[in-house]
Design an enzyme around this catalytic site. Structure first.
Site, PDB file in Angstrom:
ATOM      1  CG  ASP A 169      -2.613  -0.704   0.919  1.00 24.67           C
ATOM      2  OD1 ASP A 169      -2.442  -1.688  -0.112  1.00 24.67           O
ATOM      3  OD2 ASP A 169      -2.866  -0.757   1.924  1.00 24.67           O
ATOM      4  CG  HIS A 206       2.568   0.197   4.361  1.00 24.62           C
ATOM      5  ND1 HIS A 206       1.827  -0.657   5.093  1.00 24.62           N
ATOM      6  CD2 HIS A 206       0.991   0.883   4.407  1.00 24.62           C
ATOM      7  CE1 HIS A 206       0.628  -0.645   5.598  1.00 24.62           C
ATOM      8  NE2 HIS A 206       0.130   0.623   5.027  1.00 24.62           N
TER       9      HIS A 206
END
Length: 261
Positions: A69, A214
């Site tokens: 993400d 991430h």
């Protein structure tokens, strides 16, 4: 990071009926979800149809989806090198402002190397706090930016903090976006300890799982090679989110999330 629609297409309603007993509570809001197995079961069991783009049938294989993400960022090219070397596909939920617009060449490389490109909004605003027009803008801006670079609009999105409601689902349906949550998180936003990130992922790993990481935090990309190595040793097959659902298709507006073990 941290959906549902009355489906128009045949099959969506059936998938939602399968999932009516499954509830996910996020931010005080309960929403129906469809699991990867629900999506596959509703689509049928034909052997050839069950295979995803890489010839993997996740009804039979022990599949897991690696997702990232809020990128791309400065470390994303190094991550792509790792994924290429390990022959592992991933799904990237990209953030528009200061990411897609800052690293267009990396976005193109993600798509060109066969990874799945998805939408994580333009500026990471919590969608449930916005009105309908603001939700549409957050998602549309990134749709347009990604299409400009790759030639294709994403079909998947992940709402920031996983927060969604009927309004977000309605706009997602209009824009052709299915909503994808997760079942495995290292909370890598809270630590730079790569060994801890690795251990958190491995402790939660399960078949049909969706891993949330991430590629913008310092400890994450260094943890990925050993995560991949150990999960392969445990017999997992890496797939994109869409491949995890195959032969089912991610329906716009619907929320997909694995059951946690």
């Amino acid at each position: 990071m941290f959906g549902f629609r009355p489906g128009r297409r045949r099959g969506t309603a059936a998938a939602l009926l399968v999932a009516t007993s499954l509830m996910l509570t996020l931010g005080g809001c309960g929403v129906d979800r469809v699991t990867p197995q629900d999506a596959r079961d509703e689509a049928g069991t034909d052997d050839k149809a069950g295979q995803g783009a890489r010839g993997v049938d996740c009804a039979k294989a022990k599949c897991i989806a690696l997702t990232f993400d809020a990128g791309p960022g400065k470390d994303t090219p190094r991550l792509l090198d790792v994924l290429k070397e390990e022959q592992v596909p991933a799904t990237f939920f990209l953030l528009g402002r200061k990411h897609v617009d800052r690293y267009p060449e990396v976005v193109k490389r993600i798509a060109d190397e066969g990874h799945e490109v998805a939408n994580h909004t333009w500026s990471h605003r919590i969608l449930t706090d916005l009105d309908e027009a603001e939700v549409r803008e957050e998602l549309s801006l990134t749709q347009t930016a990604v299409e400009r670079i790759t030639g294709r609009k994403p079909t998947l999105m992940r709402p920031p903090q996983g927060r969604t409601d009927d309004k977000v689902s309605k706009v997602s349906e209009e824009l052709g976006l299915a909503q994808i949550l997760w079942s495995i998180t290292a909370k890598d936003y809270s630590t730079t300890d790569s060994a801890l990130i690795r251990q958190r992922v491995l402790d939660q790993a399960h078949g049909d799982g969706i891993i949330l990481l991430h590629d913008i935090y310092d400890g994450t990309v260094p943890a990925v090679p050993s995560i991949i190595e150990e999960l392969k040793r445990r017999g997992f097959t890496f797939v994109t989110v869409s491949e995890l659902l195959a032969p089912g298709k991610a329906e716009p507006g619907v929320v997909y999330a694995p059951e946690k073990d």
